[in-house]
Write a protein that holds these residues in place. Sequence first.
Motif, PDB file in Angstrom:
ATOM      1  N   ALA A 206       0.836  -1.115  -0.143  1.00 35.67           N
ATOM      2  CA  ALA A 206       0.135  -0.753   0.309  1.00 35.67           C
ATOM      3  C   ALA A 206       0.223   0.918  -0.154  1.00 35.67           C
ATOM      4  CB  ALA A 206      -0.547  -0.026   1.122  1.00 35.67           C
ATOM      5  N   GLY A 207       2.505   1.317   0.140  1.00 33.85           N
ATOM      6  CA  GLY A 207       3.255   2.500   0.252  1.00 33.85           C
ATOM      7  C   GLY A 207       3.432   2.582   1.658  1.00 33.85           C
ATOM      8  N   PHE A 208       3.332   2.155   2.582  1.00 31.00           N
ATOM      9  CA  PHE A 208       3.384   2.725   3.855  1.00 31.00           C
ATOM     10  C   PHE A 208       5.156   1.815   3.912  1.00 31.00           C
ATOM     11  CE2 PHE A 208      -0.913   2.524   5.022  1.00 31.00           C
ATOM     12  CZ  PHE A 208      -1.078   3.361   5.604  1.00 31.00           C
ATOM     13  N   ALA A 209       5.577   2.655   5.085  1.00 30.82           N
ATOM     14  CA  ALA A 209       7.538   1.892   5.365  1.00 30.82           C
ATOM     15  C   ALA A 209       7.043   1.398   6.544  1.00 30.82           C
ATOM     16  CB  ALA A 209       8.363   3.235   5.799  1.00 30.82           C
ATOM     17  N   VAL A 210       7.987  -0.030   7.180  1.00 31.06           N
ATOM     18  CA  VAL A 210       6.836  -0.938   8.246  1.00 31.06           C
ATOM     19  C   VAL A 210       7.654  -1.331   9.132  1.00 31.06           C
ATOM     20  CG1 VAL A 210       5.345  -2.709   8.801  1.00 31.06           C
ATOM     21  CG2 VAL A 210       5.169  -1.325   6.982  1.00 31.06           C
ATOM     22  N   THR A 211       7.384  -1.041  10.504  1.00 29.87           N
ATOM     23  CA  THR A 211       7.921  -1.702  11.213  1.00 29.87           C
ATOM     24  C   THR A 211       8.006  -1.887  12.745  1.00 29.87           C
ATOM     25  OG1 THR A 211       8.965   0.485  12.819  1.00 29.87           O
ATOM     26  CG2 THR A 211       9.300   0.596  11.462  1.00 29.87           C
ATOM     27  N   THR A 212       8.248  -2.880  13.438  1.00 29.50           N
ATOM     28  CA  THR A 212       7.225  -3.122  14.363  1.00 29.50           C
ATOM     29  C   THR A 212       8.388  -2.950  15.455  1.00 29.50           C
ATOM     30  OG1 THR A 212       6.879  -5.303  12.725  1.00 29.50           O
ATOM     31  CG2 THR A 212       6.277  -5.275  15.418  1.00 29.50           C
ATOM     32  N   LEU A 213       6.859  -2.615  16.519  1.00 28.85           N
ATOM     33  CA  LEU A 213       8.079  -2.565  18.346  1.00 28.85           C
ATOM     34  C   LEU A 213       6.812  -4.196  18.697  1.00 28.85           C
ATOM     35  CD1 LEU A 213       7.703   0.962  19.105  1.00 28.85           C
ATOM     36  CD2 LEU A 213       9.547  -0.176  18.748  1.00 28.85           C
ATOM     37  N   SER A 214       7.518  -4.306  20.140  1.00 29.66           N
ATOM     38  CA  SER A 214       6.546  -5.246  21.385  1.00 29.66           C
ATOM     39  C   SER A 214       6.356  -4.394  22.482  1.00 29.66           C
ATOM     40  CB  SER A 214       7.666  -6.325  22.068  1.00 29.66           C
ATOM     41  OG  SER A 214       8.845  -6.841  20.477  1.00 29.66           O
ATOM     42  N   LEU A 215       4.310  -4.537  22.154  1.00 31.79           N
ATOM     43  CA  LEU A 215       4.408  -4.358  24.014  1.00 31.79           C
ATOM     44  C   LEU A 215       4.452  -5.217  24.662  1.00 31.79           C
ATOM     45  CD1 LEU A 215       1.666  -2.918  22.195  1.00 31.79           C
ATOM     46  CD2 LEU A 215       3.520  -1.552  23.085  1.00 31.79           C
ATOM     47  N   THR A 216       4.699  -5.469  25.901  1.00 26.03           N
ATOM     48  CA  THR A 216       4.851  -6.790  26.717  1.00 26.03           C
ATOM     49  C   THR A 216       3.409  -6.738  27.877  1.00 26.03           C
ATOM     50  OG1 THR A 216       7.094  -6.769  26.790  1.00 26.03           O
ATOM     51  CG2 THR A 216       6.151  -7.524  28.373  1.00 26.03           C
ATOM     52  N   ALA A 217       2.912  -7.677  28.011  1.00 22.28           N
ATOM     53  CA  ALA A 217       2.124  -7.840  28.449  1.00 22.28           C
ATOM     54  C   ALA A 217       2.669  -7.976  30.379  1.00 22.28           C
ATOM     55  CB  ALA A 217       0.891  -8.810  28.376  1.00 22.28           C
ATOM     56  N   PRO A 218       1.118  -6.468  30.662  1.00 17.56           N
ATOM     57  CA  PRO A 218       1.459  -7.175  32.610  1.00 17.56           C
ATOM     58  C   PRO A 218       1.507  -8.252  32.794  1.00 17.56           C
ATOM     59  CG  PRO A 218      -0.574  -6.175  32.175  1.00 17.56           C
ATOM     60  CD  PRO A 218      -0.188  -6.925  30.761  1.00 17.56           C
ATOM     61  N   GLY A 219       1.949  -8.996  34.565  1.00 19.35           N
ATOM     62  CA  GLY A 219       1.938 -10.079  34.863  1.00 19.35           C
ATOM     63  C   GLY A 219       2.898 -10.312  36.005  1.00 19.35           C
ATOM     64  N   ARG A 225      11.643 -12.760  29.042  1.00 25.00           N
ATOM     65  CA  ARG A 225      11.417 -13.646  28.307  1.00 25.00           C
ATOM     66  C   ARG A 225       9.958 -14.688  28.766  1.00 25.00           C
ATOM     67  NH1 ARG A 225      17.031 -16.282  29.548  1.00 25.00           N
ATOM     68  NH2 ARG A 225      15.703 -16.366  31.531  1.00 25.00           N
ATOM     69  N   GLN A 226       9.448 -14.466  29.366  1.00 19.88           N
ATOM     70  CA  GLN A 226       8.314 -15.443  30.038  1.00 19.88           C
ATOM     71  C   GLN A 226       6.629 -14.790  29.281  1.00 19.88           C
ATOM     72  OE1 GLN A 226       8.433 -18.492  32.941  1.00 19.88           O
ATOM     73  NE2 GLN A 226      10.214 -17.911  33.275  1.00 19.88           N
ATOM     74  N   ARG A 227       6.894 -13.618  29.474  1.00 21.69           N
ATOM     75  CA  ARG A 227       5.434 -12.615  29.276  1.00 21.69           C
ATOM     76  C   ARG A 227       5.345 -12.298  27.901  1.00 21.69           C
ATOM     77  NH1 ARG A 227       5.929  -7.091  33.464  1.00 21.69           N
ATOM     78  NH2 ARG A 227       6.598  -9.053  35.076  1.00 21.69           N
ATOM     79  N   PRO A 228       3.969 -12.936  27.143  1.00 22.18           N
ATOM     80  CA  PRO A 228       3.901 -12.386  25.744  1.00 22.18           C
ATOM     81  C   PRO A 228       4.191 -10.195  26.049  1.00 22.18           C
ATOM     82  CG  PRO A 228       1.681 -12.658  27.585  1.00 22.18           C
ATOM     83  CD  PRO A 228       3.102 -12.711  28.222  1.00 22.18           C
ATOM     84  N   ARG A 229       4.374 -10.669  24.496  1.00 28.30           N
ATOM     85  CA  ARG A 229       5.083  -9.822  23.625  1.00 28.30           C
ATOM     86  C   ARG A 229       3.485  -9.881  22.349  1.00 28.30           C
ATOM     87  NH1 ARG A 229       9.021  -7.504  25.874  1.00 28.30           N
ATOM     88  NH2 ARG A 229      10.626  -8.146  27.653  1.00 28.30           N
ATOM     89  N   TYR A 230       2.815  -8.332  22.516  1.00 29.48           N
ATOM     90  CA  TYR A 230       2.500  -8.069  21.884  1.00 29.48           C
ATOM     91  C   TYR A 230       3.415  -7.175  20.801  1.00 29.48           C
ATOM     92  CZ  TYR A 230      -1.689 -10.290  24.221  1.00 29.48           C
ATOM     93  OH  TYR A 230      -2.852 -10.135  25.244  1.00 29.48           O
ATOM     94  N   PRO A 231       2.753  -7.929  18.932  1.00 33.05           N
ATOM     95  CA  PRO A 231       3.312  -6.441  17.982  1.00 33.05           C
ATOM     96  C   PRO A 231       2.661  -5.493  17.918  1.00 33.05           C
ATOM     97  CG  PRO A 231       3.573  -8.906  17.086  1.00 33.05           C
ATOM     98  CD  PRO A 231       2.624  -8.649  18.391  1.00 33.05           C
ATOM     99  N   LEU A 232       2.767  -4.382  18.224  1.00 29.53           N
ATOM    100  CA  LEU A 232       2.744  -2.881  17.195  1.00 29.53           C
ATOM    101  C   LEU A 232       3.306  -2.904  16.420  1.00 29.53           C
ATOM    102  CD1 LEU A 232       1.176  -0.352  18.605  1.00 29.53           C
ATOM    103  CD2 LEU A 232       3.156   0.093  19.226  1.00 29.53           C
ATOM    104  N   ILE A 233       2.618  -2.915  15.032  1.00 31.96           N
ATOM    105  CA  ILE A 233       3.134  -2.399  13.794  1.00 31.96           C
ATOM    106  C   ILE A 233       3.109  -0.847  13.528  1.00 31.96           C
ATOM    107  CG2 ILE A 233       2.225  -2.534  11.046  1.00 31.96           C
ATOM    108  CD1 ILE A 233       2.572  -5.263  13.208  1.00 31.96           C
ATOM    109  N   LEU A 234       3.964  -0.320  13.221  1.00 32.44           N
ATOM    110  CA  LEU A 234       4.165   0.782  12.346  1.00 32.44           C
ATOM    111  C   LEU A 234       4.299   1.374  11.722  1.00 32.44           C
ATOM    112  CD1 LEU A 234       6.536   1.628  15.495  1.00 32.44           C
ATOM    113  CD2 LEU A 234       4.373   2.232  15.546  1.00 32.44           C
TER     114      LEU A 234
END
Length: 241
Positions: A206-219, A225-234
């Motif tokens: 679609a024309g975007f320049a894409v990178t990814t960050l990780s959001l770490t779930a609280p726990g 390393r044992q906490r699930p990480r949610y990709p945040l698309i930029l």
Amino acid sequence: MFSPEGPSLRELAVQALSSVEGGYDLLAPKFNHTPFRTPDWVLDATADALRPLGPFGRGLDVCCGTGAGVRVLRSLCEGGITGVDFSSGMLAQARTAHPDAGWVRADVRALPFAGAFDLAVSFGAYGHLLPAERPALFAGIYRALRPGGLFAFPIGPPPPVTSSWYWALLGFDLAMWFRNAVWRPPFVMYYRTWPLDAVRDDLTAAGFAVTTLSLTAPGQREDERQRPRYPLILAGKGSTP
């Protein structure tokens, strides 16, 4: 699973036999009392991740529902905030909760905006859009952004095949495929149709320049390393975030 203020089993059954739009119109008054609403920690973590990239001007919440994403945009944007959704019931709830924002009823596969926003976000609506519909969605968001604008959204991490969640989500998707094969109108809701690599490819097309960050779930675990990480698309329009 649901609070006492949430929908009854009968109400959920009626929703499941409706169209996506009709089902959410019915569910709207009680939606915020269900587990389907985006968790506050996801909203707050997204805002924290985006804050160093701002401040932004005008903000757009795509598939806004009852307006949960407004808390993210309000903390990041110096200009006006607009939410867009095709459910009039959900928009009515959003308008009541956030009267200072603008609300537009439209099909997100044909967004009616051009060069109007600096930041677009979306939370929790991807399962209602089939893979073949992603190009139209992403093209519309790209068109809605100003040059240098940013589209950001989290995607839940795929559970491992050894987990009960993997099989529960697979079973749900198979049940929905069967339901939609034998019942009309269809109710599009799938959990496993937006894999990260395919989404990234469609954004790039679609024309975007894409990178990814990780959001770490609280726990409670101390081992990050044992906490699930949610990709945040930029996805940036004309620049890499």
